[in-house]
Write an enzyme that holds these catalytic residues in place. Sequence first.
Site, PDB file in Angstrom:
ATOM      1  N   CYS A 411     -60.581  38.384 -62.534  1.00  0.00           N
ATOM      2  CA  CYS A 411     -61.058  39.414 -61.287  1.00  0.00           C
ATOM      3  C   CYS A 411     -60.643  39.001 -60.050  1.00  0.00           C
ATOM      4  O   CYS A 411     -60.132  39.532 -59.447  1.00  0.00           O
ATOM      5  CB  CYS A 411     -62.622  39.521 -61.667  1.00  0.00           C
ATOM      6  N   ASP A 453     -36.452  53.148 -29.768  1.00  0.00           N
ATOM      7  CA  ASP A 453     -35.601  54.311 -29.219  1.00  0.00           C
ATOM      8  C   ASP A 453     -36.058  54.200 -27.579  1.00  0.00           C
ATOM      9  O   ASP A 453     -37.215  53.618 -27.495  1.00  0.00           O
ATOM     10  CB  ASP A 453     -36.228  55.626 -29.779  1.00  0.00           C
ATOM     11  N   THR A 455     -36.225  56.959 -24.810  1.00  0.00           N
ATOM     12  CA  THR A 455     -36.997  58.102 -24.323  1.00  0.00           C
ATOM     13  C   THR A 455     -38.374  58.358 -25.217  1.00  0.00           C
ATOM     14  O   THR A 455     -37.984  58.623 -26.275  1.00  0.00           O
ATOM     15  CB  THR A 455     -36.119  59.213 -24.353  1.00  0.00           C
TER      16      THR A 455
END
Length: 759
Positions: A411, A453, A455
């Site tokens: 478990c 990226d 912009t």
Amino acid sequence: MAQVGERREWTVTGMDCAACSSKVVRAVERMPGVSEVKVALMSERLTLNLAPGTTQTDAIEAAVRKLGYGIAPKGQEAPRKRAFVIPKPLPEEVCCAGRTMGTADTATVAHDHDHDHPSAGAGHGHMHDDPLDRGKPWYRTGKGRLVLLTGALLVLAWAFEIATTARIGAWAFVIACLIGLAPVAKRAFQAARMGQPFTIESLMTIAAVGALFIGAAEEAALVVFLFAVGEVLEGVAANKARNGIRALAQLVPKTAMVETGGQLREVAAESLQIGQTVLVRPGERIPADGEIVEGSSGIDESPVTGESVPRTKGPGEPVFAGSINAEAALRIRVSKEASDNTIARIVRLVEEAEEARAPTERFIDRFSRWYMPVVVGIAALVVLVPPLAFGADWDTWIYRGLALLLIGCPCALVISVPASIASALSSGARRGLLLKGGAVIEAAAKVTRVAFDKTGTLTVGKPVVTDLVPAPGIDEAELLSTAAAVEAGSSHPLAQAILRRAAEAGVTIPASQGGRAIVGKGVEAMVDGAPAWVSSPRHAADSAGIEAEGTHHAAELEAQGKTVVAVFRDRRPLGLVAMRDEPRADAAEAMRQLKALDVGATMLTGDNPRTAAAISGHLGLEFRAEMMPEDKLTAIRDMGGQGSVMMIGDGINDAPALKQAGIGVAMGSGTDVALETADAAILRDRVTDVPALIRLSRRTMGNIRQNVALALGLKAVFLVTSILGITGLWIAIMADTGATVLVTLNALRLLGYDPAKAD
């Protein structure tokens, strides 16, 4: 009847650890026509594909109930075998997975006869959570009643032993053990009938009965009691882990004030329809995604995006369900139904993310499948070899073998990964960081380089026109009007900057048609019946759209970090338009934090090298300029050869690069694209959330390693001490359930971790 491959979904209640979910999977996947079975432990979901004309859904539900769990189709309450009626109002705690059932005069709440008795209902050796138990003190829950019963029986047995003799008292312990063990043995029998002989309840039953046969009745009864105590703690820990996910769903208010014909009426928020107008007073939560039609107020979006500073919004601006209206009354037009609002999508993504298992989790699951049989085999050898080969005492080695059985349950090991993943997903979602599963967390933790990226990611995304440089014989009005005509209808940030400047200047924009983008070069359109272009200076030079002096001007402007476009007609230059998109205020700090994490950063942009150099020099990162979409894809592939790469983009234009990267992250304030594309999403427009996402992932993987070490370490220690006779049955059961509780509590520490704070 189900269609071919139709996906079915249920809510399953009462699962406390990963062994519970494994039992459900193994019981259901053996049925005819059932495939792709997945159980999400923390969100309590069972999903599977069901082929037509095979297994009926009733049979699936019956199999799950036999294991001791509640089950019902998604959105319904888990039915049981005998029902009673609860008059309204129905407590919210009754509902499965934290959902409310709505209003009704009466609600039939099914109740399994196994749960009627305080000692019943222990599947997985567990007294499983009944939905009715949520929100109650532990001693009023089913598990709590089992603890009280077994504890009382144990105390009575001790009292009976003191009042009589040890021999007679032993029978009291036998009775106490058998009564407490009965529900565990029942679940063991049901699991064995379904082809699962190696479960914790079967090991528990064998160990307790074996202890009775060798005369250790008192210890057998104590083990049953400690097992019940461990189950209570385990259930409490599991529910704490689930509360993070449940809390997300409860951010949206239950009711809303709808305005119809000048009249206000209160309705359930989940019944709101697109186009309806709702009134939101100061201090109230916004009940649906929508657009402000009247009023201006500060909007606290921290419940949705984690952004702590309220943003002032007015007519025409979007708002999210769950946000708090801080200042003035607003009228909001509903733009999305309740099932599709931002909060609902976040909850859905977090729930689905639980099924996207990390490689580490898949390995642990495979490991656990043979771990228990191996331990059972070792226990059998411990029982048989010393007495048969060396003439050792049978009772001593049977006792030690039984103790080993209790260590055989995996478990703690199995839950070590999903508990950490669930806590991390919940913690991230509360802070505007959405990671779509454990595989994404593991990948993010290994990132060595981040590609941005420019912009809208590193920059604000709203450039402004800074310079107009008309060609000889052309005035600014003609230059600006032609550029605006070509860009009319475009949503590109540069186009929007030109259109805003044209509107501010009040120039007349001529009619245009046939506008189309030339990928990586610019835009063309028919303006007043003749073609016109807005493009990069390099492309304009190839088309005789810029003169030598204009090329020189463009170079000077680009050296200042500005983006320059050339406007021209067929072989007739009209001039240059220069724009600048300022870096985000936190971009430089984000680069510093990435460097501290030993993660490299590169900017990928379609801008010219001079503009890219000006921005990257200010922020302190590398750059690659003049990149077409396919160039970004190649760049990501090249960087991937040197380590794992994370790509940050807007989720639309950078889709190929986002998919190519080891992990793609979409950036945007709760937009559909940001939520639905890529592997992860940053809901706040903060560049510093990128290193925060990496920190959260690394902290999660560290937490997982701690959990695995804790689970395996405790098992190894008690495996040796049990064989040597240093520890006995009651210590073994404490090692099993105690390890599960410790692992879960350690995972819960992630709920309080703030990845925004640099380590």
